[in-house]
Motif scaffolding. Structure first.
Motif, PDB file in Angstrom:
ATOM      1  N   ILE A 340      -3.051 -18.136 -18.564  1.00 13.92           N
ATOM      2  CA  ILE A 340      -2.005 -17.880 -17.844  1.00 13.92           C
ATOM      3  C   ILE A 340      -2.530 -18.041 -16.466  1.00 13.92           C
ATOM      4  N   VAL A 341      -2.036 -18.926 -15.501  1.00 13.65           N
ATOM      5  CA  VAL A 341      -2.372 -19.320 -14.354  1.00 13.65           C
ATOM      6  C   VAL A 341      -1.144 -19.143 -13.409  1.00 13.65           C
ATOM      7  N   GLY A 342      -1.230 -18.527 -12.624  1.00 16.67           N
ATOM      8  CA  GLY A 342      -0.434 -18.266 -11.404  1.00 16.67           C
ATOM      9  C   GLY A 342       0.342 -16.940 -11.072  1.00 16.67           C
ATOM     10  N   PRO A 343       0.349 -15.975 -11.845  1.00 19.47           N
ATOM     11  CA  PRO A 343       0.800 -14.871 -11.197  1.00 19.47           C
ATOM     12  C   PRO A 343       0.240 -13.829  -9.980  1.00 19.47           C
ATOM     13  N   GLY A 344       1.137 -13.908  -9.014  1.00 16.98           N
ATOM     14  CA  GLY A 344       0.537 -13.326  -7.834  1.00 16.98           C
ATOM     15  C   GLY A 344      -0.408 -14.155  -7.165  1.00 16.98           C
ATOM     16  N   LEU A 345      -0.629 -15.550  -7.378  1.00 16.12           N
ATOM     17  CA  LEU A 345      -1.741 -16.108  -6.902  1.00 16.12           C
ATOM     18  C   LEU A 345      -1.837 -16.666  -5.436  1.00 16.12           C
ATOM     19  N   SER A 346      -0.542 -16.384  -4.769  1.00 13.20           N
ATOM     20  CA  SER A 346      -0.241 -16.926  -3.531  1.00 13.20           C
ATOM     21  C   SER A 346      -0.124 -18.380  -3.563  1.00 13.20           C
ATOM     22  N   ARG A 347       0.463 -19.064  -2.382  1.00  9.19           N
ATOM     23  CA  ARG A 347       0.659 -20.481  -2.154  1.00  9.19           C
ATOM     24  C   ARG A 347      -0.228 -21.081  -1.218  1.00  9.19           C
ATOM     25  N   SER A 348      -1.470 -20.497  -1.239  1.00 11.08           N
ATOM     26  CA  SER A 348      -2.490 -21.061  -0.273  1.00 11.08           C
ATOM     27  C   SER A 348      -2.834 -22.334  -0.823  1.00 11.08           C
ATOM     28  N   GLU A 349      -2.882 -23.428  -0.219  1.00 13.49           N
ATOM     29  CA  GLU A 349      -3.087 -24.912  -0.747  1.00 13.49           C
ATOM     30  C   GLU A 349      -4.573 -24.736  -1.280  1.00 13.49           C
ATOM     31  N   ASP A 350      -5.475 -24.100  -0.552  1.00 17.98           N
ATOM     32  CA  ASP A 350      -6.899 -24.314  -1.219  1.00 17.98           C
ATOM     33  C   ASP A 350      -6.702 -23.736  -2.784  1.00 17.98           C
ATOM     34  N   THR A 351      -5.962 -22.602  -2.765  1.00 19.09           N
ATOM     35  CA  THR A 351      -5.733 -21.878  -4.238  1.00 19.09           C
ATOM     36  C   THR A 351      -4.768 -23.073  -5.005  1.00 19.09           C
ATOM     37  N   LEU A 352      -3.990 -23.523  -4.575  1.00 18.82           N
ATOM     38  CA  LEU A 352      -3.103 -24.636  -5.440  1.00 18.82           C
ATOM     39  C   LEU A 352      -4.094 -25.887  -6.092  1.00 18.82           C
ATOM     40  N   SER A 353      -5.004 -26.082  -4.953  1.00 17.48           N
ATOM     41  CA  SER A 353      -5.744 -27.593  -5.293  1.00 17.48           C
ATOM     42  C   SER A 353      -6.663 -26.838  -6.432  1.00 17.48           C
ATOM     43  N   LEU A 354      -7.066 -25.588  -6.620  1.00 13.25           N
ATOM     44  CA  LEU A 354      -7.853 -25.122  -7.652  1.00 13.25           C
ATOM     45  C   LEU A 354      -7.044 -25.200  -9.011  1.00 13.25           C
ATOM     46  N   VAL A 355      -5.913 -24.943  -8.838  1.00 12.21           N
ATOM     47  CA  VAL A 355      -4.835 -24.900 -10.057  1.00 12.21           C
ATOM     48  C   VAL A 355      -4.744 -26.388 -10.669  1.00 12.21           C
ATOM     49  N   ARG A 356      -4.515 -27.220  -9.860  1.00 13.68           N
ATOM     50  CA  ARG A 356      -4.399 -28.866  -9.931  1.00 13.68           C
ATOM     51  C   ARG A 356      -5.630 -29.112 -10.960  1.00 13.68           C
ATOM     52  N   GLU A 357      -6.681 -28.846 -10.321  1.00 12.36           N
ATOM     53  CA  GLU A 357      -8.004 -29.208 -10.983  1.00 12.36           C
ATOM     54  C   GLU A 357      -8.032 -28.819 -12.203  1.00 12.36           C
TER      55      GLU A 357
END
Length: 538
Positions: A340-357
């Motif tokens: 499960i990826v994303g709950p409460g993650l924030s929209r920090s671009e650095d964090t979102l790049s982690l999700v994409r990778e």
């Protein structure tokens, strides 16, 4: 164990008005005259009325329009009359406009010298008020399933009078004013106590806001055979989940799924906890949560059953992209089955790049939710390029923002839009809301009927993630796990609402009712499923 049979799946397909017209044409080609279908419809409503009321002591007002819906109503009025019950009929519009087969029923009621009144305009409203005052029950055969423009004039006034009368209303096929193709309210609509659906369920019977107007649903198959229904390509269904495999006597926690949740940020503590704990509370085996140490300090005491893995924080108070290797190592080291990826993650671009990778570097099934959805906002092809399966769980605002669509367009084309995006992204999409929709890459859409407005509370969607993941861990195929998870999430909400009321129960309460929902689903599977299905009229 009683299970859903293929015949029942056919019974609960969900089509459009055009699908119904196609079925009628095909039935006619087989020699089943449209007058027979109309008689089937009239008898189905008669049987429901007889089941609901003591007709010997009930005054029934049948309101007929000048289409085939009105023809069904006239056939019902004739049946009530010949059986000796108290019935009066009002036709709204010019009876000279009736066409076959409705015209046949009109001629019959005239030949029988039944009391048939005609409303041509608003000048005739006093007559209608008198008839309404006389009645105990109103049968709505006014407009039918094909409406696509606002109700006006005498029709609008009649609908308003019926709705404010306080009388029970039984609608034929769909409450007048509700669009059969989309569930929209076209100006005004009848609020029915029950609706008797003909042949197949219509989208407007199940999609909101129209679904709110139907009351209890009944369905008659008319004279449609299984081969006939199979012959047309209808790809919408009521969500009928399969039951879970039996828990083996000799088993351990690893046999029921190993979850890794990645989420949380400064000030966002609850969401990752809800998702991960819901996995355990709905039967999952082993749950791990990778999050910031600051989050762990706050939530670890709430759920000591969860294994926590601290991650490095970036300058924005969110999970740093530097954690990618550690997360991949956790997946491999602990043989994670689903993420499960994303709950409460924030929209920090650095964090979102982690999700994409992460999406591109793991082939494990991923439930992408909340802030994690924004990682794919500018590149939806990331999902279709994955080696693993992906489940997206947006609510309406997330859906429009992530996929770049206008809210009004989505509201008007909900099923078509969901089908298109699920196909393009090759993902399963859980479009959350009242009667949640589940879209599959092959074009199938499932409409879920569990749940209630009390679940419109912070964290409810996070709980859903965990229930889907546990359904997978309990042994269902991923596609079936999504359907079961969505159903169980709503079932737990319904149990909570029944015991606590809809106002004020929280997502933590929802978590606590998950074991009861799973137990009920396992042990009384057939009874639970039937509770949510329209009642079949034989």
């Amino acid at each position: 164990m009683p299970m859903i049979k293929s015949e029942e799946v056919l019974q609960f397909i969900v089509g459009t008005p055009e699908d119904s017209r196609r079925l009628d044409r095909l039935a006619t080609e087989l020699g089943i005259d449209s007058l027979i279908l109309m008689e089937n419809a009239s008898l189905a409503v008669f049987r429901v009325l007889r089941q609901m009321y003591n007709l010997s002591e009930t005054n029934v007002l049948v309101v007929a329009g000048i289409g085939n819906n009105g023809g069904d109503a006239l056939g019902l009025a004739r049946k009530l009359y010949v059986e000796g019950y108290n019935v009066k009929t009002v036709i709204v519009g010019d009876p000279d406009n009736y066409r076959y087969p409705a015209k046949v029923n009109y001629k019959i009621v005239k030949n029988l010298n039944m009391e048939v009144n005609t409303i041509h305009s608003t000048h005739d409203i006093p007559l209608f008020k008198d008839l309404l005052e006389w009645s105990d029950v109103v049968v709505d055969g006014l407009l039918g399933i094909g409406i696509n423009r606002d109700v006006r004039g005498v029709y609008s006034e009649i609908i308003s009078l019926i709705n404010t009368s306080g009388k029970d209303v039984i609608s034929i096929d769909i409450p007048s004013g509700v669009g059969g193709a989309d569930g929209k309210i076209y100006g005004s609509a009848i609020r029915a106590k029950a609706t008797v659906v003909m042949g197949i369920l219509k989208i407007g019977n199940l999609i909101y806001p129209g679904a709110e107007y139907n009351g209890k649903l009944y369905i008659s198959r008319l004279s449609y055979s299984s081969p006939l229904i199979k012959s047309i390509d209808i790809r919408q269904y009521v969500n009928l989940p399969v039951n879970f495999p039996r828990r083996r006597e000799e088993s351990h926690k690893g046999d029921y799924g190993k979850l890794l949740t990645i989420g949380g940020a400064i000030n966002y503590y609850g969401a990752p906890l809800f998702s991960t704990y819901a996995f355990l509370k709905s039967g999952g085996g082993y749950a791990r949560l990778a999050t910031l140490e600051e989050v762990i300090k706050v939530v670890a005491g709430k759920a000591p059953e969860i294994v926590f893995h601290p991650l490095t924080m970036n300058s924005e108070g969110a999970i740093s992209s530097e954690n990618i290797d550690k997360i991949l190592d956790l997946i491999e080291m602990y043989r994670i089955d689903i993420l499960i990826v994303g709950p409460g993650l924030s929209r920090s671009e650095d964090t979102l790049s982690l999700v994409r990778e992460l999406l591109l570097k793991t082939n494990k099934p991923v439930i992408l939710d909340g802030d994690g959805l924004y990682a794919i906002k500018d590149d939806l092809e990331i999902i279709s390029r994955r080696d693993g399966q992906t489940i997206l769980t947006p609510h309406k605002i997330e859906f429009t923002r992530v996929f770049g669509l206008e809210m009004d367009y989505v509201d008007e084309n909900r099923i078509a839009v969901l089908r298109d995006i699920s196909s393009r992204t090759k993902s399963i999409i859980v479009f959350k809301g009242a009667h949640t929709l589940i879209g599959y890459p092959n074009g199938d859409i499932f409409i879920n009927l569990t749940g209630n407005p009390g679940m419109a509370t912070a964290g409810s969607g996070d709980v859903l993630n965990g229930v889907i993941a546990s359904s997978y861990g309990l042994g269902l195929r991923l596609g079936d796990a999504v359907k079961a998870g969505v159903f169980l999430h709503g079932l737990a909400g319904d149990i909570a609402a029944n015991e606590l009321g809809m106002d004020g129960f929280t997502s933590w309460d929802l978590l606590m009712y998950l074991p009861k929902a799973v137990k009920l689903f396992r042990e009384k599977y057939r009874e639970v499923i039937d509770r949510y299905l329209p009642e079949v009229v034989l």
